[in-house]
Design a protein around this motif. Structure first.
Motif, short mmCIF file in Angstrom:
data_model
loop_
_atom_site.label_atom_id
_atom_site.label_comp_id
_atom_site.label_asym_id
_atom_site.label_seq_id
_atom_site.Cartn_x
_atom_site.Cartn_y
_atom_site.Cartn_z
N GLN A 49 -3.74 9.93 -0.14
CA GLN A 49 -4.35 9.48 -1.40
C GLN A 49 -5.77 10.02 -1.58
O GLN A 49 -6.17 10.39 -2.67
N LYS A 50 -6.51 10.06 -0.49
CA LYS A 50 -7.90 10.49 -0.56
C LYS A 50 -8.03 11.97 -0.86
O LYS A 50 -8.95 12.40 -1.58
N PHE A 100 0.82 -1.21 0.00
CA PHE A 100 0.00 0.00 0.00
C PHE A 100 0.85 1.26 0.00
O PHE A 100 0.62 2.20 -0.76
N LEU A 160 -0.16 4.11 7.83
CA LEU A 160 -1.28 3.70 6.97
C LEU A 160 -2.36 4.78 6.92
O LEU A 160 -2.89 5.09 5.86
N LYS A 161 -2.67 5.35 8.07
CA LYS A 161 -3.68 6.42 8.11
C LYS A 161 -3.18 7.66 7.37
O LYS A 161 -3.95 8.34 6.68
N LYS A 186 -1.02 7.66 4.83
CA LYS A 186 -1.05 7.36 3.40
C LYS A 186 -2.48 7.40 2.87
O LYS A 186 -2.73 7.90 1.75
N THR A 187 -3.42 6.88 3.62
CA THR A 187 -4.83 6.91 3.21
C THR A 187 -5.31 8.35 3.06
O THR A 187 -5.97 8.70 2.08
#
Length: 370
Positions: A356-357, A309, A349-350, A352-353
């Protein structure tokens, strides 16, 4: 408001210039990221950023500044003050180009005359902080490394050991050769001090096609040259551990860059190129190196999916490569990251999310390790 007051009370003690320890800087930045990516609290996030920037104003990691600019802009908070402050640490308005969030705003910022005046003023401060003599030495060391890295192994082994020793000696004299002393990657930085013949693109011209690929990465908000040299020697962390830890404390290298170098120990573990004592895998890994084959090191599937991811690599096809796939868990990685004041896997992870969002760019450095 009560939460903000509590935060201010908790971080109100200023650190004197004699006791600055950048481990505390990274703790504050981690708190900023937790505030925004875990709780969605932009006010607390910016308070933490400002605390780090104000307390450690001798040197601020440029990517932290540009992240603060993006987050403040996204939440419609005052953001130019961070950008203007960043001019003293190598930030250019051009660093916002290509970030989707600033697609409409970029031209306005480029044409802002007051901003241009601030840039010209603070750029002088930034240039005065760069050790240009040191940068020139590292440019030449990097060129030698690139020219010799494909030589026969025995020959290159000797050369890269010599290069490692040079970096050790340089560090004793000038400090560790990363962004604090060498500045952000900039293709024409020497031109700005009227020495254009020393810019990397001029130094590599005589090698023509041999080094046509080798350039300054202006979009990583870091200095890559010493890091790349160190990554070419799998034993770097073992040999330089004390130097690297001291450099982290002094703000001369980011702990995530150290994690990148540490994991590199295991990059060629299966082709018998190690000539140093390899730390036990049970100590953990940082999972910050794009090119380490973690699937051969017994990491959990969750960690493989994390790398997939974060870096966009399809690692799922290696699910069955190693039967002992639960040796290194996310908890194990978080343990070693915590010791180095590096954000947890879950926080990355949060982050990166969110990136991207919402069209931000929040990961920087060599191989996006920062």
């Amino acid at each position: 408001m009560r939460n903000i007051i509590l935060i201010l009370l908790l971080i109100s003690i200023r650190i004197s210039s004699q006791t600055l320890d950048y481990n505390e800087y990274h703790q504050i930045i981690n708190n900023a990221e937790k505030a925004i990516f875990e709780r969605g609290d932009i006010d607390s996030c910016l308070i933490y950023y400002e605390k780090a920037f104000d307390t450690f104003n001798e040197f601020i990691f440029p990517h932290d500044i540009i992240n603060a600019v993006q987050l403040a802009f996204f939440y419609k908070k005052p953001n130019k003050k961070y950008l203007i402050n960043g001019f003293s640490y190598g930030i250019k308005i051009e660093h916002l180009k290509g970030i989707p969030l600033f697609e409409k705003e970029y031209i306005k910022l480029k044409n802002d005359k007051k901003l241009e005046e601030k840039y010209s003023e603070k750029r002088k401060t930034y240039l005065s902080k760069i050790n240009f003599k040191y940068l020139f030495l590292i440019y030449n060391l990097s060129i030698e490394d690139q020219l010799t890295k494909n030589k026969p192994k025995t020959e290159y082994d000797y050369i890269r050991l010599e290069q490692l020793n040079k970096i050790i000696n340089y560090t004793k004299i000038y400090g560790f050769p990363c962004v604090k002393h060498l500045g952000v990657g900039d293709a024409e930085i020497f031109r700005e001090i009227e020495q254009p013949e020393k810019d990397l693109k001029e130094l590599t011209k005589k090698y023509k096609q041999k080094l046509s690929y080798f350039s300054v990465d202006e979009n990583i908000l870091a200095s890559k040259f010493a890091i790349i040299i160190l990554l070419h020697n799998s034993c770097t962390y073992v040999k330089l551990e004390e130097i690297l830890l001291e450099a982290v404390k002094n703000g001369e290298i980011h702990p995530r860059e150290v994690g990148l170098i540490y994991d590199n120990i295991y990059r060629k573990i299966f082709i018998n190129q190690q000539k140093c004592d390899i730390p036990a895998l049970s100590n953990g890994l940082f999972v910050l190196n794009q090119f380490v084959k973690y699937y051969n090191l017994g990491v959990s599937f969750d960690l493989l999916n994390y790398k997939r991811f974060i870096n966009g690599f399809d690692l799922l096809k290696y699910e069955n490569t190693n039967s002992n796939t639960n040796t290194i868990s996310i908890e194990k990685v978080n343990d070693i990251r915590r010791k180095f004041n590096i954000a947890s896997i879950e926080l990355d992870l949060k982050k990166k999310t969110f990136e991207q969002k919402n069209g931000l760019k929040l990961f920087w450095g060599v191989w996006s390790c920062l």
